[in-house]
Design an enzyme around this catalytic site. Structure first.
Site, PDB file in Angstrom:
ATOM      1  N   ALA A  95     -26.589  42.643 -33.858  1.00  0.00           N
ATOM      2  CA  ALA A  95     -27.032  41.495 -33.076  1.00  0.00           C
ATOM      3  C   ALA A  95     -28.440  41.839 -32.674  1.00  0.00           C
ATOM      4  CB  ALA A  95     -26.177  41.354 -31.844  1.00  0.00           C
ATOM      5  N   CYS A  96     -29.330  40.920 -32.686  1.00  0.00           N
ATOM      6  CA  CYS A  96     -30.712  41.328 -32.498  1.00  0.00           C
ATOM      7  C   CYS A  96     -31.566  40.217 -31.953  1.00  0.00           C
ATOM      8  CB  CYS A  96     -31.316  41.751 -33.833  1.00  0.00           C
ATOM      9  SG  CYS A  96     -30.131  42.447 -34.935  1.00  0.00           S
ATOM     10  N   GLY A  97     -32.838  40.570 -31.784  1.00  0.00           N
ATOM     11  CA  GLY A  97     -33.817  39.575 -31.393  1.00  0.00           C
ATOM     12  C   GLY A  97     -34.903  39.521 -32.457  1.00  0.00           C
TER      13      GLY A  97
END
Lengths: 382, 281, 504
Positions: A19-21
């Site tokens: 999960a990331c930005g």
């Protein structure tokens, strides 16, 4: 090489889930600027990562060496033997114009940094033997694949002209400080990624962006069709070695756009095709197009939540999966166009945007040099 | 790769003590508090908010908000509380007012994902657009969004006895609006749409088994989920609609008569147990 | 000579429940029951019983209990009851022992050792009831790349596609010939396929003329070694033409329809005289090597104006991967692999139980080999042979199949109880018989409804499992071994399947 690589599917390495930005910014006039915006924006989204990975993909950073392929090579554990082998290999297969260690800030504390070296190389004008008729790009891809698969502890981060990928373990602002990105580099397209890995924490090779030639991909989500995508790409001689599902996106882009010459709008319809229910209601011509694409490129459909920002020289594309399980927001002010996971990050670097919009799932935002094509995606957006 | 990596705290690292924050970033003047949120972390902004409420103010203004999350959440006080109004300038982050219990939040800008997530009571007014899953699992209170919303707005909104949540969307929504709707009132006005332009959402009300959606404007039958039926509005419906549209217009300075003169349709669930006969017992 | 064999089944009748309604007597085609009016008693002739359970199901007072007779011989792990009975039968008759339906021996069932994934936390599972979940599948050859040119209002597709058939679910009815099964059963398969939008397979018995217009649009027509009923009209009234090289239940042997079953209708459909045995030769006599197969494939394409995909059905044997690769290079658009659990109307028991390999291993090997050679997109793979439930089907797709043939399961939905006596022509359920008295027992409308229910239920279960894996279109599961894990399998089995062990 193909036969030895995997005797059985059973031994393929586990893939990463994350999960990331994400953040990307491009100046559509090609004017180069420093890393402050990218670093500030990704810092705003700090909670989307967990400090175990961050990376930047920057275009336009080597104007003096722009005809040469810039290889950023990582040597795990600072393995000198690997470095010697890679350099020997490069000497045999390329003209190495110049090479040096990528400058880093000794005062910045990052986890177990590997040795990262850059080489400016050029393929020989007359290639030997069976490779005689290969294009330069094709030649470079083959050699990069060889290094990644066969030379232990050596991985090529990026291999394009006038583009560089800087990534590692740590929060992205730490990686930026380590490689001194805000001080040393100017580019017209910056993409940033903040990682939240669950599988292979602490491996520098696993961070995004992912690159091959001048394609870089940053990706948020998990590709649940990874096994299918990977096996299809293996049929076309792309081998996934970096334990992360984003690899398939980069290789798929290279296969479809460079080798098969498909335009970018079609590419996004292969990765996130419209649903059969929606195809039924389209015009005959569109039906034919989408049915053919879904039939032929079914194994390249990316399933599962994703937002990807794919970049190469002159273009930056943002795309989400077709039922929009991951967010994306686009913003524009003057010549600058932004793509990000959260609007707050764009506003943090540019509070007074001219426009801000979110396209529906499966619709790409295409930002091109010297054009206003990104505005085409606003007509179906909110 | 065998190296052990410790835990890196991305949320609670380097949080400054509330005392320091109060003196540096907040100023309280009678019953008003102003918080300067530039470069503050998520927890720090909410620490200041809570301090302000505990010290008895009834109006809080937060300036230079850029993506801070959970604003308005940590204000639950079991020993009874007065309600405050929080004005946010300009761009709150995800989960604005998640678990909100009675306060009022006004946003002078665009909100992000999760506005009013699992909200119990209170009001959120957004002078702009909202992101995905707005009003998710909302149980009571009201949310007014001036412009458009993203995917899955009002997903699994519920009502119970006298608690009736309301979501009013001024513009249009993207796919899966009202998915799993179990109760409450959703009103979508489509004010940004052109004459005869249908709403763009697909799978509207898929899985709907309670509640009601009032739609102004036009949708094609294939855009609706299979559990949804379309009806005309009756008198009771018009009353409910008018009340909420008037309130919407008050917040955003629009003309209620003009809005109410257009055609509205009512979307209802066709059955309380839409999936009763797909299982073999 | 006097038979030394023991009866196979024992029948118990609860005396206080039996009301002498004589339903059992009327229903049994093997004449197990008889009624003595004077004594007002039902008499049982156990030696004739085949254990089809028809009398048990239909007895209004559930007075009957039909069970396999437990081994009366002293327990012997090597000389089991079955082996001994077969020996005695062969001693008495000097013949080859025939049997029906699929391999019943306890070889390992790999479906039961594979488990599926579900998404959590890192990937949301998708709800098929509310969000779209796509099972649509295209069978046929796919081009390597699509050439696209921009034009005024969008894009033009320049590449000519090969013929493909679209089915709304990856489940297809397997080949059961008219002759092996009765007319109502055959009609129900066709009608169910039409209602669902999927396909049924005519088997080697041909497609009766009056059914061609109505059901041709859902038919896979077989061109088998006997070439029964194969004419231009038959070939063109179909969606796919299938060349049957082999069958999982009896690899290396052709089909066998005993003369008793060749009555008027069969005779007309297969275009052979009434009462003759319909024997299909073992090989197709114009295919003795792979280049001959290529010849036949293109002959069929010519006969159908290149408008239909051509499929080749093979049995799963030892070098199935190499064979499949050869078949694809010979021009086939679809390869159907029939594992050794596949059913049949009649086969020698020795062949059925001992020849062939499991479908799971064959499928994994074929998929892997075609990918290694870079030709996987040139064909679709159909998996057949003992698919018992929707979980088996979805595991087959994860191992690499495009679609799944459902045979025995469809028969069981119609009423079959796998008594393995299909070849006698005395099927009490009216399915694998041509006896006009018996086939009246099968109502085509109700049977069609049963088949439609079965396929719908399975499709729905597949959607649920797909959603659990976080996938909303079946093409993302095809060949995706990452979503499978093996439990209780040995190393070499995991290697062949290409699946990690659970926990790895």
């Amino acid at each position: 090489m193909r036969q030895q690589y995997h005797q059985s599917e059973r031994f393929t390495p586990d893939k990463e889930m994350q999960a990331c930005g994400l953040f990307g910014v491009m100046d559509t006039t090609g004017k180069r600027f420093g890393g402050d915006m990218a670093i500030k924006a990704i810092k705003n989204m700090k909670v989307r990562g967990n400090g175990l990975g961050g990376g930047f993909g920057v275009y336009g950073i080597y104007p003096d060496y722009q005809e040469y392929y810039a290889f950023h090579v990582m040597y795990q554990d600072r393995n000198q033997a690997a470095k010697r082998m890679v350099e020997e290999y490069l000497k045999q297969n390329f003209y190495v114009i110049y090479d040096e260690e990528i400058p880093t800030d000794p005062g910045v504390n990052v986890f177990q940094p590997p040795l990262v070296w850059r080489y400016f190389v050029s393929p020989p004008p007359r290639k030997k033997g069976a490779e005689e008729h290969l294009t330069d790009d094709e030649y470079v891809v083959n050699k990069v694949m060889f290094v990644n698969i066969n030379i232990e502890d050596a991985y090529v981060f990026s291999s394009g002209k006038n583009v560089g990928v800087f990534k590692g373990v740590g929060f992205p602002e730490e990686v930026a400080a380590y490689f001194m990105l805000d001080k040393l580099y100017q580019g017209y397209l910056w993409t940033v990624h903040s990682r939240f890995p669950t599988n292979t924490p602490g491996w520098w090779g696993g961070a995004h962006p992912f690159g091959i030639l001048d394609w870089t991909v940053v990706h948020n989500g998990e590709i649940s069709s990874y096994g299918t995508n990977r096996r299809f790409l293996a049929m076309h001689d792309y081998y996934c070695t970096l334990y992360t599902d984003t690899e398939v996106v980069a290789y798929a882009v290279d296969l479809l756009m460079r080798k098969q010459g498909l335009p970018i709008e079609v590419l996004s319809k292969i990765f996130a095709p419209p649903l059969w229910d929606a195809i039924k209601l389209m015009s005959a011509k569109e039906q034919k197009l989408y049915t053919t694409l879904r039939m032929v490129y079914a194994p390249l459909m990316l399933n599962g939540p994703f937002t990807i920002i794919v970049s190469h020289h002159n273009e930056m594309i943002g795309l989400t999966d077709r039922i929009r399980l991951r967010p994306i927001t686009a913003g524009a002010k003057g010549d600058l166009v932004f793509l990000s996971s959260e609007e707050g990050a764009i506003r943090a670097v540019c509070p007074d945007l001219d426009m801000v919009w979110t396209p529906p799932g499966g619709e790409p935002v295409i930002v091109r040099l010297n054009s206003k094509d990104h505005l085409l995606s606003t007509n179906k957006s909110i | 790769m065998q190296i052990k990596f410790g835990y890196r705290d991305n949320f609670l690292y380097e949080i400054r003590p509330t005392g320091v924050l109060c003196s540096e970033c907040m100023s309280i003047d009678a019953d008003k508090a102003v918080i300067e949120a530039r470069d503050l972390k998520h927890k720090e902004v909410n620490d200041l908010c809570r301090e302000a409420v505990l010290s008895g103010v009834s109006k809080i203004t937060i300036n230079n908000v850029f993506g801070q999350r959970y604003i308005g959440t940590r204000l639950y006080n079991p020993t009874g509380q007065h309600k405050v109004t929080i004005t946010i300038n300009n761009f709150p982050g995800n989960d604005l007012g998640i678990f909100l219990d009675g306060h009022r939040i006004i946003v002078n800008g665009n909100a992000q994902d999760g506005v009013g997530n699992t909200m119990n009571e209170g009001e959120i007014i957004v002078h702009g657009r909202a992101g995905d899953v707005a009003a998710m699992a909302m149980r009571g209170g009201k949310i007014f969004v001036r412009d458009n919303v993203g995917y899955r707005a009002a997903i699994h909104m519920k009502e119970y006895r006298d608690k009736l949540p309301v979501l009013v969307i001024g513009g249009t929504a993207q796919d899966f609006m009202g998915e799993y709707l179990a109760g409450g009132v959703v009103i979508m006005l489509g004010l940004g749409l052109k004459e005869n332009e249908p709403h763009r959402a697909n799978y509207i009300g898929t899985g709907m088994h309670g509640g009601v959606i009032y739609l102004r404007g036009h949708v094609e039958p294939h855009q609706l989920g299979k559990e949804v039926g379309v009806r005309e509005l009756d008198d009771h419906d018009w009353q409910v609609l008018q009340t909420h549209v008037y309130e919407y217009c008050q917040h955003f300075s629009k003309d209620p008569a003009e809005i109410l003169s257009s055609k509205f349709i009512k979307l209802l669930p066709v059955s309380k147990r839409p999936y009763g006969n797909i299982y073999a017992y | 000579m006097y038979s030394f064999q023991l009866p196979e089944f024992m029948i118990e009748r609860a005396a206080d429940r039996c009301i002498r309604c004589r339903v059992c007597e009327r229903q049994c085609a093997n004449q197990v029951y008889s009624y003595d009016a004077e004594l007002d008693r039902m008499f049982i002739e156990e030696k004739n019983c085949v254990g089809c359970q028809r009398c048990v199901v239909l007895c209004p007072t559930l007075a009957l209990n039909v069970r396999p007779r437990t081994s009366d011989y002293r327990p012997n792990a090597s000389w089991t009851r079955d082996k001994m009975q077969n020996l005695k039968k062969q001693a008495e008759t000097g013949g080859v022992i025939l049997t029906g339906s699929g391999n019943d021996k306890p070889y390992r069932i790999y479906w039961d050792h594979l488990v599926l994934n579900a998404s959590q936390v890192t990937n949301p599972s998708i709800d098929p009831l509310r969000e779209p979940m796509e099972l649509k599948t295209y069978l046929g050859r796919k081009p390597d790349a699509v050439k696209i040119t921009r034009c005024a209002d969008g894009f033009d597709v320049e590449t000519e596609s090969f013929p493909n058939v679209a089915i709304p679910t990856p489940l297809v009815f397997s080949a059961m010939s008219y002759g092996a099964i009765s007319y109502p059963a055959y009609l129900s398969l066709a009608a169910a396929a039409k209602e669902l939008g999927t396909l049924f397979n005519t088997g080697e018995g041909g497609l009766p003329e009056h059914m061609r217009r109505e059901f041709g649009g859902n038919a896979i027509v077989q061109c088998a070694s006997g070439r029964f009923g194969v004419d231009a009209d038959y070939l063109n009234n179909s969606q796919i033409v299938e060349i049957k090289i082999g069958q999982g239940a009896k690899p290396g042997i052709g089909g066998h329809l005993p003369g008793e079953k060749v009555l008027a209708n069969i005779s007309e459909t297969r275009m052979i005289p009434i009462g003759t045995d319909a024997l299909s030769p073992a090989p197709q006599h114009d295919i003795y090597s792979i280049e001959d197969l290529s010849m036949l494939i293109y002959a069929l394409k010519e006969a159908t104006n290149y408008a239909k995909p051509v499929s080749v059905k093979i049995a799963a044997v030892h070098n199935v991967a190499a064979i499949a690769s050869g078949i694809v290079r010979a021009g086939a658009d679809i390869v159907a692999i029939d594992g050794f659990r596949g059913g049949t109307g009649a086969a020698p028991q020795a062949t059925r139980d001992n020849v062939g390999i499991p479908l799971e291993l064959a499928l994994a090997a074929v998929d892997k080999r075609l990918r290694e050679e870079g030709i996987r997109n040139k064909c679709s793979i159909m998996a057949a042979g003992g698919i018992r439930c929707s979980a088996d089907a979805i595991k087959a797709i994860a191992l690499g199949a495009d679609g799944v043939y459902v045979g025995t399961a469809a028969l069981i939905a119609m009423g079959c109880t796998l008594c393995q006596k299909c070849y006698t022509g005395k099927c009490n359920w009216g399915i694998t018989t041509q006896d006009p008295f018996l086939i009246k027992r099968l109502n085509p409308e109700l049977t069609t409804q049963r088949l439609v229910n079965l396929m719908r239920a399975w499709s729905h279960e597949i959607q649920e499992m797909l959603g659990g894996m976080g996938i909303n279109a079946i093409e993302s599961l095809r060949g995706n071994r990452d979503h499978l894990r093996g439990i209780g399998l040995e190393d070499w089995e995991l290697n062949v399947l290409g699946v990690k062990g659970a926990g790895e």
